[in-house]
Write a protein that holds these residues in place. Structure first.
Motif, PDB file in Angstrom:
ATOM      1  N   ASN A 171       0.826  -1.185   0.000  1.00  9.61           N
ATOM      2  CA  ASN A 171       0.000   0.000   0.000  1.00  9.61           C
ATOM      3  C   ASN A 171       0.874   1.254   0.000  1.00  9.61           C
ATOM      4  O   ASN A 171       1.867   1.338   0.725  1.00  9.61           O
ATOM      5  N   ALA A 172       0.491   2.253  -0.800  1.00  8.67           N
ATOM      6  CA  ALA A 172       1.250   3.501  -0.888  1.00  8.67           C
ATOM      7  C   ALA A 172       1.256   4.238   0.443  1.00  8.67           C
ATOM      8  O   ALA A 172       2.253   4.873   0.804  1.00  8.67           O
ATOM      9  N   LYS A 173       0.159   4.141   1.195  1.00 16.42           N
ATOM     10  CA  LYS A 173       0.094   4.801   2.508  1.00 16.42           C
ATOM     11  C   LYS A 173       1.112   4.198   3.473  1.00 16.42           C
ATOM     12  O   LYS A 173       1.673   4.899   4.317  1.00 16.42           O
ATOM     13  N   ARG A 174       1.344   2.913   3.330  1.00 19.67           N
ATOM     14  CA  ARG A 174       2.327   2.242   4.188  1.00 19.67           C
ATOM     15  C   ARG A 174       3.733   2.735   3.863  1.00 19.67           C
ATOM     16  O   ARG A 174       4.527   3.026   4.767  1.00 19.67           O
ATOM     17  N   VAL A 175       4.040   2.858   2.577  1.00 18.45           N
ATOM     18  CA  VAL A 175       5.347   3.371   2.160  1.00 18.45           C
ATOM     19  C   VAL A 175       5.511   4.809   2.649  1.00 18.45           C
ATOM     20  O   VAL A 175       6.566   5.184   3.168  1.00 18.45           O
ATOM     21  N   TYR A 176       4.477   5.611   2.512  1.00 21.94           N
ATOM     22  CA  TYR A 176       4.501   7.000   2.972  1.00 21.94           C
ATOM     23  C   TYR A 176       4.780   7.067   4.476  1.00 21.94           C
ATOM     24  O   TYR A 176       5.619   7.837   4.938  1.00 21.94           O
ATOM     25  N   ARG A 177       4.076   6.227   5.245  1.00 21.83           N
ATOM     26  CA  ARG A 177       4.254   6.207   6.696  1.00 21.83           C
ATOM     27  C   ARG A 177       5.671   5.786   7.079  1.00 21.83           C
ATOM     28  O   ARG A 177       6.303   6.388   7.952  1.00 21.83           O
ATOM     29  N   LEU A 178       6.192   4.759   6.416  1.00 21.09           N
ATOM     30  CA  LEU A 178       7.542   4.289   6.729  1.00 21.09           C
ATOM     31  C   LEU A 178       8.601   5.316   6.332  1.00 21.09           C
ATOM     32  O   LEU A 178       9.604   5.483   7.031  1.00 21.09           O
ATOM     33  N   MET A 179       8.374   6.015   5.217  1.00 18.16           N
ATOM     34  CA  MET A 179       9.305   7.064   4.813  1.00 18.16           C
ATOM     35  C   MET A 179       9.335   8.184   5.847  1.00 18.16           C
ATOM     36  O   MET A 179      10.405   8.677   6.213  1.00 18.16           O
ATOM     37  N   ASN A 180       8.170   8.598   6.307  1.00 14.43           N
ATOM     38  CA  ASN A 180       8.107   9.654   7.319  1.00 14.43           C
ATOM     39  C   ASN A 180       8.719   9.216   8.633  1.00 14.43           C
ATOM     40  O   ASN A 180       9.388  10.003   9.300  1.00 14.43           O
ATOM     41  N   ALA A 181       8.509   7.978   9.016  1.00 12.25           N
ATOM     42  CA  ALA A 181       9.094   7.471  10.251  1.00 12.25           C
ATOM     43  C   ALA A 181      10.615   7.454  10.149  1.00 12.25           C
ATOM     44  O   ALA A 181      11.315   7.795  11.110  1.00 12.25           O
ATOM     45  N   LYS A 182      11.122   7.063   9.006  1.00 16.48           N
ATOM     46  CA  LYS A 182      12.573   7.024   8.812  1.00 16.48           C
ATOM     47  C   LYS A 182      13.148   8.435   8.792  1.00 16.48           C
ATOM     48  O   LYS A 182      14.203   8.686   9.364  1.00 16.48           O
ATOM     49  N   ALA A 183      12.450   9.365   8.142  1.00 13.20           N
ATOM     50  CA  ALA A 183      12.926  10.753   8.068  1.00 13.20           C
ATOM     51  C   ALA A 183      12.936  11.403   9.446  1.00 13.20           C
ATOM     52  O   ALA A 183      13.853  12.166   9.759  1.00 13.20           O
ATOM     53  N   SER A 184      11.947  11.101  10.262  1.00  9.79           N
ATOM     54  CA  SER A 184      11.899  11.706  11.586  1.00  9.79           C
ATOM     55  C   SER A 184      12.967  11.125  12.508  1.00  9.79           C
ATOM     56  O   SER A 184      13.364  11.757  13.477  1.00  9.79           O
ATOM     57  N   SER A 185      13.447   9.915  12.197  1.00 10.42           N
ATOM     58  CA  SER A 185      14.474   9.311  13.034  1.00 10.42           C
ATOM     59  C   SER A 185      15.875   9.832  12.688  1.00 10.42           C
ATOM     60  O   SER A 185      16.803   9.650  13.459  1.00 10.42           O
ATOM     61  N   LEU A 186      16.002  10.479  11.518  1.00 12.06           N
ATOM     62  CA  LEU A 186      17.298  11.043  11.144  1.00 12.06           C
ATOM     63  C   LEU A 186      17.559  12.308  11.950  1.00 12.06           C
ATOM     64  O   LEU A 186      16.639  13.051  12.287  1.00 12.06           O
ATOM     65  N   SER A 187      18.811  12.568  12.246  1.00 11.66           N
ATOM     66  CA  SER A 187      19.140  13.812  12.925  1.00 11.66           C
ATOM     67  C   SER A 187      19.043  14.959  11.928  1.00 11.66           C
ATOM     68  O   SER A 187      19.023  14.764  10.725  1.00 11.66           O
ATOM     69  N   SER A 188      18.993  16.169  12.413  1.00 11.00           N
ATOM     70  CA  SER A 188      18.859  17.324  11.523  1.00 11.00           C
ATOM     71  C   SER A 188      20.080  17.463  10.616  1.00 11.00           C
ATOM     72  O   SER A 188      19.970  17.882   9.472  1.00 11.00           O
ATOM     73  N   ALA A 189      21.258  17.109  11.099  1.00 11.27           N
ATOM     74  CA  ALA A 189      22.464  17.192  10.267  1.00 11.27           C
ATOM     75  C   ALA A 189      22.399  16.202   9.112  1.00 11.27           C
ATOM     76  O   ALA A 189      22.791  16.525   7.995  1.00 11.27           O
TER      77      ALA A 189
END
Length: 72
Positions: free
Chosen positions: A48-66
């Motif tokens: 599901n595209a929503k699942r990919v979207y959710r996982l992408m956002n979760a991964k992006a939020s786990s990255l540090s700002s740098a």
């Protein structure tokens, strides 16, 4: 925690790894819709595209700002 990861959590880990590999391969050009299409073809299963979207956002939020600044 004293429990083993659920099958959905295992699937999400595998999907996230495949998603990040593909994302780097296409030099961060694809969005979640294109990633979904390519992942469906690669993994030969319904994703599901929503699942990919959710996982992408979760991964992006786990990255540090740098790391986020470096990746842009």
């Amino acid at each position: 925690m004293n429990r083993k990861p659920s099958s959905r959590e295992d699937d999400n880990e595998k999907l996230t790894e495949a998603m990040l590999l593909l994302y780097e391969k296409v030099e961060r050009i694809f969005g979640y819709r294109q990633l979904t299409l390519h992942l469906r073809r690669q993994m030969n299963k319904s994703i599901n595209a929503k699942r990919v979207y959710r996982l992408m956002n979760a991964k992006a939020s786990s990255l540090s700002s740098a790391e986020r600044e470096r990746s842009m």
